[in-house]
Design an enzyme around this catalytic site. Structure first.
Site, mmCIF file in Angstrom:
data_model
loop_
_atom_site.group_PDB
_atom_site.id
_atom_site.type_symbol
_atom_site.label_atom_id
_atom_site.label_comp_id
_atom_site.label_asym_id
_atom_site.label_seq_id
_atom_site.Cartn_x
_atom_site.Cartn_y
_atom_site.Cartn_z
ATOM 1 N N TYR A 159 93.018 32.860 -43.451
ATOM 2 C CA TYR A 159 92.592 32.976 -42.051
ATOM 3 C C TYR A 159 92.432 34.426 -41.604
ATOM 4 O O TYR A 159 92.806 35.353 -42.288
ATOM 5 C CB TYR A 159 93.474 32.175 -41.107
ATOM 6 C CG TYR A 159 94.956 32.445 -41.064
ATOM 7 C CD1 TYR A 159 95.498 33.690 -41.307
ATOM 8 C CD2 TYR A 159 95.832 31.410 -40.728
ATOM 9 C CE1 TYR A 159 96.848 33.916 -41.229
ATOM 10 C CE2 TYR A 159 97.194 31.623 -40.637
ATOM 11 C CZ TYR A 159 97.698 32.889 -40.886
ATOM 12 O OH TYR A 159 99.043 33.095 -40.800
ATOM 13 N N GLU A 160 91.803 34.565 -40.423
ATOM 14 C CA GLU A 160 91.371 35.865 -39.880
ATOM 15 C C GLU A 160 90.434 36.588 -40.840
ATOM 16 O O GLU A 160 90.448 37.807 -40.940
ATOM 17 C CB GLU A 160 92.585 36.745 -39.550
ATOM 18 C CG GLU A 160 93.541 36.136 -38.557
ATOM 19 C CD GLU A 160 92.882 35.676 -37.274
ATOM 20 O OE1 GLU A 160 91.809 36.207 -36.935
ATOM 21 O OE2 GLU A 160 93.407 34.765 -36.620
ATOM 22 N N GLY A 161 89.607 35.822 -41.532
ATOM 23 C CA GLY A 161 88.711 36.383 -42.529
ATOM 24 C C GLY A 161 89.374 36.335 -43.885
ATOM 25 O O GLY A 161 90.429 36.947 -44.087
ATOM 26 N N GLN A 195 87.483 40.389 -46.258
ATOM 27 C CA GLN A 195 88.093 41.683 -45.928
ATOM 28 C C GLN A 195 87.618 42.765 -46.895
ATOM 29 O O GLN A 195 87.317 43.900 -46.484
ATOM 30 C CB GLN A 195 89.618 41.575 -45.991
ATOM 31 C CG GLN A 195 90.235 40.552 -45.067
ATOM 32 C CD GLN A 195 90.008 40.850 -43.607
ATOM 33 O OE1 GLN A 195 89.957 42.001 -43.193
ATOM 34 N NE2 GLN A 195 89.851 39.809 -42.811
#
Length: 574
Positions: A436-438, A443
């Site tokens: 999650y969050e990319g 990233q």
């Protein structure tokens, strides 16, 4: 055993390694900040996390959240613990005083959330987006929205979500279909579905503020056509908004957190920022969230290490090779901790925890420098650091959380695979942080393609020179780190040149490049740690483990990327 924060370790890194207090005191916003205040906050935070949050972690995993008639019931003790969290002022640690916050530095909030995640990752997911939502509304919300929602979010009285993902789109936000239609009174009607929404519905707070990525009717296609709308669960007149939780996901881990499928049926909301500029408004929230995910990784690895280290110092198995350990006494077998293979596992994970903390805490300090320093050049350097380092630590720390927790499970042997000891929960809970969050692959691509190569490597070179200049070439360890930083600068230039011949190259080597960067940062961190604690047994074992078992990966990853570049730039021979 339950997780126990260790303020003395954190205080050493903040003070002896990073010199946090004088750097923050130089900022007008923190002129009254001192070491005594920092120590007091850390001590009280450690007590709260250890005594209130950690003991309910197992119930959160085993009982989990339940959906009953559209409402989510959290595990036993969660609601009371969250209320204590709010009453103690912990959500408001770094929020501005005018918004009901305490106005303390971001690094204290960073430490707090690292410990919270280690103690009870499921519960911590609920307030995990508060700071990001607060910053988003503070910078981009209208005066009316600020007046109505800012202090409620700053203090944690109301919780917040970030509603991005849709079932058909995944990480491709350009495909978002949720619609928002303007109304005569200035509000918007939002319709659509979102998935994987952490804390989309729960009983922890009386209201939930959803920040929803959506598309206006005349918006251009793709990510440039996205807007951001604030959609509360409860409207200002006290009525329930048309926001519904259709189900909660049955997950591999994080059972104490409700991950919801949400439906918006002409729900009422208000625009944050400008139309079609939703990603710009949400960017503040996403960067904050990514730093917090890196800290989750560090905390979860520390939780796994604490369990494995305690077990290794209690359990006896066979005779350890080498000289007779003093701890053997009359026992027929030695402690598991005396066996070299186990010492390698424990010391290696400790090396990752300590080194990663130094990098993450420095990043938190840089966030405050970027916001508050009166020198424009200092703010620019700090912003450059945060932009480049955030994707590195998000990816590297979460990968190590999962792989390192699995290594710690190995210390238990067969006992690690059963639920009694709690280590298997850490392995399950930590896996999602890589997603999650990319995802970590996203990233790595963000780092290399969008940030490093976008300016030909100049920004990364500036960061590496900054780290180089903080070291003393007369010390052997520092000189070695400086050499590695120079190698990384040259590698960056090599990739930039080779990418002109094959634009796919950067995407192929992005993961390896990110790993090289993290290992270089870790080398810098351990050079600073060893300089601050010469001969201290607490730090000597992980320092040795870092050099023997972690740092050699630097040459391996460097070689992988070099060969990939050569395959592009050197013609194949017949």
């Amino acid at each position: 055993m339950n997780y126990q924060p260790r303020p003395e370790d954190v205080g050493f890194i903040l003070n002896a390694v990073l010199g946090t207090v004088p750097r923050l005191r130089a900022l007008p916003a923190f002129a009254d900040y001192d070491e005594a205040l920092q120590s007091q906050v850390l001590e009280e935070a450690g007590k709260f996390v250890g005594e209130v949050i950690a003991p309910i972690n197992r119930d959160g995993d085993e009982i989990g959240c339940r959906l009953v008639d559209g409402a989510v019931i959290t595990p036993p003790g969660f609601r009371d613990a969250y209320r204590a969290f709010v009453d103690g002022g912990w959500p408001a640690l770094s929020a501005a005083t005018e918004d009901g916050g305490q106005g303390l530095p971001s690094v204290l909030e960073a430490v707090l959330y690292e410990w919270l995640s280690a103690a009870n990752h499921g519960l911590t997911m609920a307030p995990g987006l508060l700071h990001g939502a607060y910053e988003c509304i503070r910078h981009h919300g209208s005066d009316e929205l600020k007046q109505r929602y800012l202090s409620k979010i700053a203090t944690g009285e109301w919780l917040a979500t970030m509603c991005l993902t849709e079932a058909h789109a995944g990480s491709d936000l350009g495909q978002v279909r949720t619609r928002a239609v303007a109304q005569a009174d200035g509000s918007f009607r939002v319709s659509g579905g979102k998935i994987f929404i952490s804390g989309g519905e729960h009983d922890l707070s009386d209201n939930i503020v959803h920040l929803v990525l959506c598309r206006l009717p005349d918006a251009p296609a793709g990510p440039k056509g996205l807007s951001l709308v604030l959609v509360p669960k409860v409207l200002p007149d006290g009525s329930r908004n048309a926001v519904h939780c259709e189900r909660i996901e049955e997950k591999m881990g994080l059972h104490g957190s409700s991950t919801c499928v949400m439906r918006f049926d002409d729900a009422t909301g208000w625009l944050i920022g400008e139309p079609n500029r939703g990603l710009a408004a949400m960017f503040v929230m996403m960067n904050s969230a990514r730093l917090h995910v890196a800290l989750q990784g560090i905390g979860l690895l520390d939780a796994a290490w604490q369990k494995a280290d305690a077990y290794a110092h209690e359990r006896r198995q066979m005779r350890a090779p080498g000289p007779t350990p003093a701890s053997r006494g009359a026992e027929a077998a030695d402690l598991v901790a005396e066996h070299p293979a186990i010492r390698r596992i424990l010391d290696t994970q400790r090396a990752w925890i300590d080194g990663s903390r130094a990098i993450a805490y420095r990043t938190a300090v840089q966030l405050d420098i970027a916001r508050h320093d009166e020198d424009a050049r200092a703010r620019e350097r700090a912003q450059r650091w945060c932009a480049l380092v955030t994707p590195v630590i998000k990816a590297a720390c979460t990968q190590q959380a999962f792989t390192g927790a699995s290594e710690c499970l190995q210390v238990f042997g067969g006992h690690g695979y059963v639920r009694e000891w709690g280590i298997e929960q850490v392995v399950r809970d930590s896996r999602v942080t890589m997603i999650y969050e990319g995802t970590n692959e996203i990233q790595a691509i963000d780092l290399l393609v969008r940030k490093v190569l976008a300016d030909g490597g100049a920004g990364m070179s500036g960061v590496l020179i900054e780290l180089r200049d903080e070291l003393d070439a007369s010390r052997e360890i520092d000189a070695d780190v400086q050499r590695r930083l120079a190698q990384l600068r040259y590698l960056t230039t090599t990739i930039a040149m080779a990418s002109h011949q094959d634009p796919r190259l950067a995407y192929e080597v992005a993961d390896d490049y990110l790993r090289v960067v993290m290992l270089a940062f870790m080398a810098w961190a351990w050079a600073r740690l060893e300089h601050a604690a010469p001969g201290d047994a607490r730090w000597a074992a992980p320092a040795a483990a870092f050099r023997r078992w972690v740092l050699p990966e630097f040459e391996m990853r460097l070689g992988i990327v070099k060969r990939a570049c050569e395959a592009v730039t050197v013609p194949a021979t017949a």
